[in-house]
Design a protein around this motif. Structure first.
Motif, PDB file in Angstrom:
ATOM      1  N   ASP A  22       0.864  -1.186   0.000  1.00 17.55           N
ATOM      2  CA  ASP A  22       0.000   0.000   0.000  1.00 17.55           C
ATOM      3  C   ASP A  22       0.907   1.244   0.000  1.00 17.55           C
ATOM      4  O   ASP A  22       1.786   1.379   0.867  1.00 17.55           O
ATOM      5  CB  ASP A  22      -0.902   0.019   1.235  1.00 17.55           C
ATOM      6  N   SER A  24       1.131   5.586  -0.168  1.00 19.34           N
ATOM      7  CA  SER A  24       0.448   6.881   0.011  1.00 19.34           C
ATOM      8  C   SER A  24       1.502   7.977   0.132  1.00 19.34           C
ATOM      9  O   SER A  24       2.653   7.708   0.516  1.00 19.34           O
ATOM     10  CB  SER A  24      -0.460   6.852   1.253  1.00 19.34           C
ATOM     11  N   GLU A  25       1.089   9.187  -0.198  1.00 18.11           N
ATOM     12  CA  GLU A  25       1.987  10.327  -0.021  1.00 18.11           C
ATOM     13  C   GLU A  25       1.180  11.552   0.396  1.00 18.11           C
ATOM     14  O   GLU A  25       0.028  11.727   0.001  1.00 18.11           O
ATOM     15  CB  GLU A  25       2.809  10.612  -1.276  1.00 18.11           C
ATOM     16  N   THR A  26       1.812  12.382   1.206  1.00 21.73           N
ATOM     17  CA  THR A  26       1.189  13.599   1.713  1.00 21.73           C
ATOM     18  C   THR A  26       2.092  14.783   1.384  1.00 21.73           C
ATOM     19  O   THR A  26       3.293  14.763   1.704  1.00 21.73           O
ATOM     20  CB  THR A  26       0.984  13.533   3.227  1.00 21.73           C
ATOM     21  N   ARG A  40       6.202  10.207   1.781  1.00 24.11           N
ATOM     22  CA  ARG A  40       5.753   9.004   1.047  1.00 24.11           C
ATOM     23  C   ARG A  40       5.836   7.787   1.991  1.00 24.11           C
ATOM     24  O   ARG A  40       6.844   7.601   2.681  1.00 24.11           O
ATOM     25  CB  ARG A  40       6.625   8.782  -0.179  1.00 24.11           C
ATOM     26  N   THR A  41       4.800   7.017   1.962  1.00 26.03           N
ATOM     27  CA  THR A  41       4.737   5.852   2.866  1.00 26.03           C
ATOM     28  C   THR A  41       4.374   4.602   2.070  1.00 26.03           C
ATOM     29  O   THR A  41       3.392   4.616   1.312  1.00 26.03           O
ATOM     30  CB  THR A  41       3.699   6.083   3.972  1.00 26.03           C
ATOM     31  N   TRP A  42       5.208   3.552   2.288  1.00 25.89           N
ATOM     32  CA  TRP A  42       4.926   2.230   1.711  1.00 25.89           C
ATOM     33  C   TRP A  42       4.675   1.258   2.863  1.00 25.89           C
ATOM     34  O   TRP A  42       5.463   1.198   3.832  1.00 25.89           O
ATOM     35  CB  TRP A  42       6.098   1.707   0.887  1.00 25.89           C
TER      36      TRP A  42
END
Length: 340
Positions: A22, A24-26, A40-42
């Motif tokens: 999954d 996502s990035e903020t 960014r998160t994986w």
């Protein structure tokens, strides 16, 4: 276009299970603070819900100064009665991705003094809120060349050096003006003279930029010069006659001119003087001869005319009929008119 692309991350599992990832990035845009932070998160998980997390933090430092389009140079003439001119223009809009912290402008006057800085953050805020006329501005500039200089700095200390500047040129296009141009002068002759000593004040000129001449304790920066055609100056002896035109020109330091003109007329107001005695009234009988007296030029003196005009005429009560007593008994009155 300065944000790096998302890297490709690969996970392996000890059991050979399929790994689910999954991502996502903020994006945090700290407007008015100055940095952009991208997180960014994986999160990788296997079939047994074992997880591994990877975080990438991308910090974008703002090293770009505000940019703008500077106004064009302005020029014009002084306004009526004052030595300055009001100009209108629109302040440049400083484009900046991370926000403007300081926005000012100064005016360097023609003598080198500096007015300002004048704060523009308020009008910039109004402009950003939709008031498109907020950047429209007016200012009174002094005679000469002034320089308007802007300074803008963002929240990371990036300033738009050397900044934006433009010149404003103000020229003196207004002529000086006489405030007491002499009215026409009419004067009589001095006693027993065919002339008169005539005085008048040299007129004073004012100007929107320069100090008037002929005033005490002020420099004569406005030149008041007699016209070359002037035949006379104040205090001169001016002969009977005229009109004699007298004129002055006022010139300011910018070369603008105004002219004052007036006329001088000297009148002969003195009557001719009789130098010879007029015979007394006499009574004659018919047989007595009459020694007629005639007034001649040498009997008369005039201040202007050497040979004045002498007219002689007789008014008589005598009738023309010899049969009438009035033919013999009558009165003759002799008149002389002397004109210079």
């Amino acid at each position: 276009d300065v944000i790096p692309v998302v890297p490709v991350i690969t996970w392996t599992d000890n059991c050979g299970d399929e790994v689910n990832v999954d991502f996502s990035e903020t994006l945090d845009t700290f407007r008015n603070i100055g940095n952009i932070v991208l997180t960014r998160t994986w999160i990788a998980s296997d079939l047994c819900d074992n997880k591994d997390t990877l975080v990438q933090v991308v910090t974008i430092d703002d090293t770009t100064a505000p940019v703008w389009t500077c106004p064009q140079a302005l020029e014009g003439g002084t306004d009526l009665y004052i030595c300055e001119s009001q100009f209108d223009w629109t302040h440049p809009f400083p484009n900046e991705m991370c926000g403007i912290k300081t926005y000012t402008f100064t005016v360097t006057n023609p003598d080198g003094t500096i007015a300002g800085p004048f704060e523009l953050m308020g009008v910039l805020s109004q402009y950003m809120d939709g008031n498109l006329a907020a950047l429209d501005w007016s200012y009174d500039f002094e005679l000469g060349v002034s320089t308007v200089t802007y300074f803008a700095e963002d929240y990371n200390g990036n300033d738009a050096s050397p900044g934006c500047s433009f010149t404003v040129s103000v020229g003196d296009v207004l002529a000086p003006y006489f405030v007491d141009c002499q009215d026409d002068i009419f004067v009589g002759n001095d006693p027993d003279e065919c002339s008169a000593k005539v005085n008048w004040d040299i007129p004073i000129a004012f100007d929107n930029c320069d100090l008037p001449a002929n005033l005490e304790n002020t420099p004569d920066v406005i030149k008041v010069i007699p016209l070359e055609t002037n035949e006379y100056s104040p205090g001169d002896i001016i002969p009977v006659g005229g009109p004699y035109e007298i004129g002055y020109v006022a010139i300011d330091t910018s070369g603008n001119m105004d002219t004052c003109r007036f006329n001088i007329t000297v009148w002969d107001t003195q009557e001719p003087i009789l130098m010879a005695g007029i015979p007394e009234d006499i009574t004659l009988s018919c047989e007595m001869p009459w020694d007629t007296f005639h007034l001649l030029p040498h009997h008369v003196m005039d201040n202007c005319v050497e040979d004045p005009t002498i007219e002689e005429f007789i008014v008589s009560t005598r009738v023309m009929d010899p049969a009438d007593c009035g033919y013999y008994d009558y009165q003759d009155t002799i008149f002389w008119v002397v004109t210079d």
